[in-house]
Design an enzyme around this catalytic site. Sequence first.
Site, PDB file in Angstrom:
ATOM      1  N   ARG A  77      48.191 -37.091 -32.328  1.00 56.58           N
ATOM      2  CA  ARG A  77      47.723 -37.880 -32.200  1.00 56.58           C
ATOM      3  C   ARG A  77      47.424 -38.797 -30.553  1.00 56.58           C
ATOM      4  O   ARG A  77      46.960 -39.374 -30.527  1.00 56.58           O
ATOM      5  CB  ARG A  77      47.644 -38.371 -33.432  1.00 56.58           C
ATOM      6  CG  ARG A  77      46.433 -38.373 -34.260  1.00 56.58           C
ATOM      7  CD  ARG A  77      46.238 -38.995 -35.551  1.00 56.58           C
ATOM      8  NE  ARG A  77      46.336 -38.549 -36.442  1.00 56.58           N
ATOM      9  CZ  ARG A  77      46.634 -38.225 -37.619  1.00 56.58           C
ATOM     10  NH1 ARG A  77      47.593 -38.078 -38.095  1.00 56.58           N
ATOM     11  NH2 ARG A  77      45.927 -36.964 -38.502  1.00 56.58           N
ATOM     12  N   TYR A 118      37.837 -37.712 -33.022  1.00 55.57           N
ATOM     13  CA  TYR A 118      38.910 -36.544 -33.188  1.00 55.57           C
ATOM     14  C   TYR A 118      40.302 -36.146 -33.385  1.00 55.57           C
ATOM     15  O   TYR A 118      40.615 -37.764 -33.330  1.00 55.57           O
ATOM     16  CB  TYR A 118      38.346 -35.697 -32.436  1.00 55.57           C
ATOM     17  CG  TYR A 118      38.237 -35.563 -31.250  1.00 55.57           C
ATOM     18  CD1 TYR A 118      38.859 -36.836 -30.237  1.00 55.57           C
ATOM     19  CD2 TYR A 118      38.250 -34.557 -29.907  1.00 55.57           C
ATOM     20  CE1 TYR A 118      39.937 -37.556 -29.311  1.00 55.57           C
ATOM     21  CE2 TYR A 118      38.742 -34.665 -28.605  1.00 55.57           C
ATOM     22  CZ  TYR A 118      39.063 -36.584 -27.775  1.00 55.57           C
ATOM     23  OH  TYR A 118      39.478 -35.612 -27.222  1.00 55.57           O
ATOM     24  N   GLU A 119      40.965 -35.272 -33.795  1.00 54.07           N
ATOM     25  CA  GLU A 119      42.287 -35.597 -34.479  1.00 54.07           C
ATOM     26  C   GLU A 119      41.949 -36.612 -35.855  1.00 54.07           C
ATOM     27  O   GLU A 119      42.827 -37.397 -35.436  1.00 54.07           O
ATOM     28  CB  GLU A 119      43.050 -35.739 -32.912  1.00 54.07           C
ATOM     29  CG  GLU A 119      42.787 -34.869 -32.188  1.00 54.07           C
ATOM     30  CD  GLU A 119      43.711 -34.372 -31.734  1.00 54.07           C
ATOM     31  OE1 GLU A 119      44.995 -34.757 -31.772  1.00 54.07           O
ATOM     32  OE2 GLU A 119      43.748 -33.803 -31.202  1.00 54.07           O
ATOM     33  N   GLY A 120      41.384 -36.696 -36.077  1.00 55.33           N
ATOM     34  CA  GLY A 120      41.602 -37.576 -37.913  1.00 55.33           C
ATOM     35  C   GLY A 120      40.848 -39.083 -37.076  1.00 55.33           C
ATOM     36  O   GLY A 120      41.126 -40.086 -36.455  1.00 55.33           O
TER      37      GLY A 120
END
Lengths: 377, 385
Positions: free
Chosen positions: B240, B355-357
């Site tokens: 992240r 993205y990525e959470g």
Amino acid sequence: MSILLTEEQELIGQSARDFAKENLDPIAQDLDHTGQFPAAMVKQLAAQDFLGLFLPGEYGGAEAGFVSLVEVVENLSRSCAAVASILVNHSLAAYAIQRWGDAAQKQAFLPALAAGGTLGGFAVFEHGPTPGVGPDALIATRHPAGWALKGTKAFVRNAGAADVYVVLACTDPAAGAKSQAAFIVGAKAIGLTVGPLAETMGLKGCPVADLVFDDVVVADSALLAGADGQTLTTETLALASLMEAAQTVGIGQAAVEHAAAYSKTRVQFGRPIASLQAIQTLLAETAADCHLARLGLRCAAKLMDDGQPFMVETAMVKQFLARFGAKMLIDTVQVEGGFGYSEFMPLPRLFRDIAGTTLLDAPADYPEKTIAAALLA
Amino acid sequence: MSILTAEQKQIQADAAAFVAKEVIPFASQYDKTGEFHPYLLDAARESRIFAMAVPKEYGGLGYDALTQAVVLEAWGYGCAGMGTTLAASVLSMDSVLVAGTEAQKKAYFEPMVRGEIGSFGLTEPSAGSDAGNGKSTAVKVGDEYILNGSKCWITNGGYASVYVIYALTDPAAGMKGISAFIVEKGTPGFSIGTVDHKLGIRSSNTVELLFKDVHLPAANLLGKEGEGMKIAMKTLDMARPAIASLSLGLAQRALDECVKHLQQQYPDKAQPGQTLQFKLADMKIEIEAARQLLYHAMNLRDAGLPYSVESAMTKTFSSDVAMKLTTQAVQLMGSYGYTSGISKLMRDAKIMQIYEGTNQIQRLVISRAVLAPARPAVAVQKGGN
């Protein structure tokens, strides 16, 4: 009848909505891809009386006022803000001629502008920081036949598509912007060329390009003498801001409706994401910003209809949307997540369009300056 | 500026030089075509930058977390799309670092060292924020797993040579039935589906991955069966901050472009008014705050301390700052911004919040930590200061 709109205004808004659903929804995504000027659509806008909406009846206009105009712009923009941009920039030329033209100029141009035989454009920006001072500044010098125009106007919308432009030029390079005057210039004038189309982020289909004037000679009768160039510019750009605000609200409205519908069908964690408060907040803030901006811009348009000063109220709307306009799409794309980021979905087009209707057309500190000047006067 | 070692500063300067030569000049071109161009890997081969996360014992550069962040910031500055390519490759390696055996690490990292890229496949149409809701399955038959299903929005999917793919080995167990696998390009039954066309980061490749009876050796299982979700979460904790780094690069670029524009607009000694001056000051404050939060999270990770919440915070804060500042940059430059590469910054920034959470999921993680019960009672000091 709504508390905010007369019956006539409401009907006009509804007719624009119906027109847009039928004619713009089907072409909006394609237009965004091709960026081809939708010439046929201009005829249809004319058939709906949108091109001369606020013009007096004696020139073939609908005489419906500016509240109606922003209603139409918003309702078209809910389907396709690019086509609305064509109307907006056309309306600026029509406004300048109607407001500051003499009887002969009005008679010569307004009927055709209202009927759609003539599309208008408004050329005010230059590549220098302020008009008149850059190396390519458009300068008007006296000529036996009237005036000769030399220089370049930048970021002209409807460039190449318009039949007639209202063009700001400096008559005294030493005095810079203070010596500006507005001229009506036909697109076919000898020496006038359109530069390459700019690659815009959004609003594709409304062409943007430089206009290059190489000793374009116009008659004395081309000068719009009803006001000095600065007054004309300031007021016309305020109308531009108002119509762009209406575009922004239309785009925001379309986005929040799409995101709300999406959130009801998108299931994560075993339930529609619409049931999550974090999603509801994003939708609620967008809807609230949209609503407040709509009230603000209708109020300014009403002031115009009443012949009252509207510059400060317009600057306030612009200032509000400078803070919250782009956010409407930043937040609604967020609701749609990875799906929403895909250009196969509609919101990316709206994201790119709203940047064009909220972030452009004036120095970034213009609204604050206008509002503060009024407060401190 | 921040406290970096002399070595880190050198790496930072090298990354900036690489980006100036190999990324920035091509950013606009690949943004327009909307395609990933493998030239990037050729250009990067000599610098071995795609092996920056590979430990030295496997032939990689073995950069620590802070150094990786510094490099990714430079890439985000040049092109967040190409930066995403690098970040996503590192992301896939992180899963192998988290759970791989010696043999798996060796096998996975070897192509990275050669300048190839990896890809991480967790997301499915039904499993976005709800990452545990995937439908892909891996059924054990003898000493093989048979993989079936699909993955969507997979960065580098069309160009990677190795993949980490998550699938259910025990569908009845739900999230606890997910396992992670190494999948090689070209395995029969494994193909690429639709290529996405995105609002931004268009120079990165985003595709659908399709698996139809793909036979995987049992040795390709990462960790144990059922550990997939745990591995994915640890991987994402590691990865992240890469999004924070790219975002930081975007934000810094936005400020630099604003300054450049204003200097052209106000030549000589003229200055913009205070409204704009203060806007620039705020941009600078937010960039520095984002940078310090990122460096702090990386220092925690490098020190072996817990950094999960910091990882979520830096991703969220940096991406929000990038979105805000890139929007302001378009505004400040008006039509110049709207008709130039500045608008790309704004389009690129939007994905950083997703993205990525998504930043909503990050806020869920952070608020849970804030509201976590069972804290030791703190004695209230009374009297005398």
